[in-house]
Design a protein around this motif. Structure first.
Motif, short mmCIF file in Angstrom:
data_model
loop_
_atom_site.label_atom_id
_atom_site.label_comp_id
_atom_site.label_asym_id
_atom_site.label_seq_id
_atom_site.Cartn_x
_atom_site.Cartn_y
_atom_site.Cartn_z
N ASN A 124 0.88 -1.31 -0.06
CA ASN A 124 -0.01 -0.15 0.14
C ASN A 124 0.87 1.07 -0.17
OD1 ASN A 124 -2.30 -1.89 0.50
ND2 ASN A 124 -1.86 -1.64 2.46
N LEU A 125 2.13 1.03 -0.35
CA LEU A 125 3.05 2.34 -0.43
C LEU A 125 2.84 2.69 -1.80
CD1 LEU A 125 4.96 3.77 1.53
CD2 LEU A 125 6.72 2.53 0.29
N SER A 126 2.95 4.07 -1.99
CA SER A 126 2.92 4.94 -3.14
C SER A 126 4.06 4.20 -4.16
CB SER A 126 2.91 6.30 -3.15
OG SER A 126 4.33 6.61 -2.51
N MET A 127 3.64 4.18 -5.56
CA MET A 127 4.66 3.82 -6.42
C MET A 127 6.20 4.37 -6.60
SD MET A 127 4.29 1.03 -8.37
CE MET A 127 2.81 1.24 -8.80
N GLU A 128 6.13 5.67 -6.25
CA GLU A 128 7.43 6.15 -6.37
C GLU A 128 8.39 6.03 -5.12
OE1 GLU A 128 4.48 9.36 -4.61
OE2 GLU A 128 4.71 7.96 -6.14
N LEU A 129 7.66 5.35 -4.02
CA LEU A 129 8.45 5.32 -2.72
C LEU A 129 8.78 3.63 -2.60
CD1 LEU A 129 6.65 7.42 0.01
CD2 LEU A 129 8.67 7.85 -1.01
N ARG A 130 8.26 2.77 -3.39
CA ARG A 130 8.67 1.39 -3.24
C ARG A 130 10.09 1.13 -3.27
NH1 ARG A 130 3.29 -1.60 -5.90
NH2 ARG A 130 1.70 -0.58 -4.56
N PRO A 131 10.63 1.52 -4.36
CA PRO A 131 12.23 1.29 -4.50
C PRO A 131 12.87 1.51 -3.12
CG PRO A 131 11.31 2.28 -6.56
CD PRO A 131 10.40 2.24 -5.61
N ARG A 132 12.63 2.81 -2.73
CA ARG A 132 13.45 3.24 -1.34
C ARG A 132 12.92 2.42 -0.37
NH1 ARG A 132 11.72 9.14 -1.01
NH2 ARG A 132 12.74 9.03 1.06
N GLY A 133 11.56 2.03 -0.25
CA GLY A 133 11.31 1.13 0.85
C GLY A 133 11.89 -0.10 0.83
N VAL A 134 12.04 -0.96 -0.25
CA VAL A 134 12.82 -2.25 -0.29
C VAL A 134 14.03 -1.77 -0.08
CG1 VAL A 134 13.54 -3.92 -1.85
CG2 VAL A 134 11.11 -3.27 -2.08
N SER A 135 14.80 -0.85 -0.50
CA SER A 135 16.29 -0.38 -0.17
C SER A 135 16.32 -0.48 1.17
CB SER A 135 16.43 0.53 -1.20
OG SER A 135 17.79 0.89 -1.01
N LEU A 136 15.37 0.32 2.01
CA LEU A 136 15.72 0.75 3.21
C LEU A 136 15.71 -0.58 4.29
CD1 LEU A 136 16.37 2.92 5.57
CD2 LEU A 136 13.75 2.85 5.64
N VAL A 137 14.77 -1.40 3.89
CA VAL A 137 14.67 -2.76 4.60
C VAL A 137 15.70 -3.52 4.74
CG1 VAL A 137 13.44 -4.85 4.90
CG2 VAL A 137 12.26 -2.63 4.76
N VAL A 138 16.38 -3.71 3.25
CA VAL A 138 17.55 -4.49 3.19
C VAL A 138 18.84 -3.87 3.80
CG1 VAL A 138 19.25 -5.62 1.25
CG2 VAL A 138 16.74 -5.32 0.92
N ALA A 139 19.06 -2.67 3.95
CA ALA A 139 20.10 -1.87 4.43
C ALA A 139 19.93 -2.13 6.02
CB ALA A 139 19.80 -0.41 4.34
N GLY A 140 19.06 -2.83 6.46
CA GLY A 140 19.48 -3.43 7.94
C GLY A 140 20.39 -4.39 8.01
N GLY A 141 20.88 -5.14 6.91
CA GLY A 141 22.04 -5.74 6.90
C GLY A 141 23.07 -5.22 7.48
N VAL A 142 23.33 -3.84 7.25
CA VAL A 142 24.49 -3.33 7.79
C VAL A 142 24.91 -3.42 9.25
CG1 VAL A 142 25.67 -1.08 8.03
CG2 VAL A 142 24.49 -1.75 5.85
N LEU A 143 23.65 -3.29 10.05
CA LEU A 143 23.64 -3.38 11.21
C LEU A 143 23.85 -4.80 11.79
CD1 LEU A 143 23.08 -2.18 14.15
CD2 LEU A 143 21.00 -2.59 14.09
N ALA A 144 23.41 -6.04 11.00
CA ALA A 144 23.85 -7.30 11.09
C ALA A 144 25.15 -7.76 10.95
CB ALA A 144 22.69 -8.19 10.33
N ALA A 145 25.93 -6.92 9.93
CA ALA A 145 27.19 -7.19 9.60
C ALA A 145 28.11 -6.91 10.62
CB ALA A 145 27.67 -6.65 8.42
N LEU A 146 27.72 -5.90 11.57
CA LEU A 146 28.37 -5.45 12.81
C LEU A 146 28.18 -6.37 13.98
CD1 LEU A 146 28.09 -1.39 12.03
CD2 LEU A 146 30.07 -3.20 11.43
N ILE A 147 27.01 -6.49 14.37
CA ILE A 147 26.46 -7.17 15.43
C ILE A 147 26.51 -8.62 15.49
CG2 ILE A 147 24.63 -7.59 17.15
CD1 ILE A 147 23.04 -5.08 16.13
#
Length: 390
Positions: A124-147
């Protein structure tokens, strides 16, 4: 620029918890298995079962969430993670190999649900925000790479406990944090739409862009897993120090996730075509470095960094392309198919490196991966020319 909703950031932290558990698991599974397995040949069975369970339960997990909602599925997954931690701790403490296999089976069940965080972020996110939404969630891997490595090293040999027992116990804490986050998470409300006819639903199933999106994400994941694991074997055969090989793998993992903070913007600015093609070109460059020569640490590190960034563009670009073409009628089905294919390809990539290293060697493996990337590049270039945002 329109801001992402707070729910997306909650899911990004949930993804960080998911990948932290994954890092701990891959760090200790084989070592714990080797200690208590009936024979050394069985040491990797628990981790193998975990991958198999992910592949088996991903599609049923998507159907479960279609019926009962994302929140119910994610809470069930977090419960599985807590159970995996409890069973794993007891199994390692009491040297129960069957229990260890059970723990990794439960962990696989958790991952089957958790892998949908990136898609829940764009519901239900607007079409223009979807790529950024997917990208931000995957970015959680940075924290995982450290912890993740910090947890594995710090808890792996704690006094008074069997080796790695507390690593499994950490899943309980990760699961409780995840459960708390999902409890406060508020999905974006759906906008009522007119129900589609059965014929329209059939037509909205597997289209060319959806097929290309699935191929991009799945092939990139397989190649990344395959070359990352095989690179570890190659560096060991080159008698590189453990510290050096660990540094190379850490560089690779950071290269996988750090670009996620800008990948969504790249998709918005350049489009799916150039994002996916750029990903496959970087993956091809990584294989070409291996073909040029493997005589130095710098060569291996550079190749692994290119591999990580190429995976990021292909995986996130594929996920964003898939999100663009999904509808309320087909999203759960297609997301289930997408992640099932990814899980199967990731399993192949995780278990074939040693066999391929023995049968055809490092260079020939990279030639095969180069050819797969070339196919992906052609498909992305020809099949996404009309896939524009908006």
């Amino acid at each position: 620029m329109t801001r992402l909703p707070s729910s997306t950031y909650v899911l990004s932290v949930c993804q960080a918890m998911n990948l932290t558990a994954a890092v701990v698991s891959v760090s200790v599974a084989a070592l714990a298995g080797e200690r208590i397995a009936p024979s050394p040949g069985w040491a990797t069975l628990p981790y193998g079962v975990q991958f198999a369970i992910v592949a088996i339960l991903t599609y049923p997990g998507a159907l479960f969430m279609r019926q009962f909602g994302r929140k119910a599925g994610f809470l069930l997954g977090a419960t599985m993670l807590i159970a995996a931690g409890c069973v794993g701790f007891v199994s390692v403490e009491h040297a129960s190999f069957v229990g260890l296999v059970t723990s990794h089976s439960l962990l696989g069940a958790y991952v089957a649900f958790a892998n949908f965080y990136r898609f829940a972020a764009v519901d239900n996110l607007s079409m223009e925000l979807r790529p950024r939404g997917v990208s931000l969630v995957v970015a959680g891997g940075v924290l995982a790479a450290l912890i993740g490595p910090w947890l594995s090293i710090g808890l792996g040999s704690a006094e008074g406990y069997a080796p790695f027992a507390l690593c499994y116990a950490s899943f309980v804490g990760i699961g409780m944090v995840t459960m708390a986050l999902i409890t406060v998470w508020r999905p974006i409300p759906a906008i009522p739409v007119k129900a589609a006819s059965d014929l329209m639903v059939v037509r909205q199933q597997m289209t060319a862009p959806i097929a290309i999106a699935i191929f991009a994400s799945a092939s990139a994941y397989m190649i990344m897993n395959l070359l990352m694991v095989q690179a570890s074997l190659v560096m060991d055969s080159m008698h590189m120090s453990f510290d050096a090989s660990t540094l190379a793998i850490q560089g690779h993992v950071l290269a996988m996730f750090l670009p996620s903070f800008v990948t969504g913007l790249i998709v918005v600015r350049l489009g799916f075509r150039f994002t996916l093609c750029g990903g496959f070109i970087l993956l091809m460059a990584a294989t070409l470095l291996a073909l040029i020569g493997i005589g130095s640490f710098g060569n291996m590190l550079s190749g692994l960094i290119l591999l990580g960034v190429g995976w990021n563009l292909s995986y996130i670009g594929g996920g964003a392309l898939l999100a663009k073409y999904l509808t309320d009628q087909n999203r759960h089905r297609m997301q289930g198919i997408n992640d099932s294919v990814i899980a199967i390809c990731a399993t192949v990539g995780a278990f074939s490196p040693a066999l391929l290293q023995t049968l055809i060697g490092w260079k020939n493996t990279n030639i095969a991966c180069f050819l797969i990337c070339a196919i992906g590049l052609i498909l992305a270039w020809r099949g996404t020319r009309r896939a524009a945002l908006g």
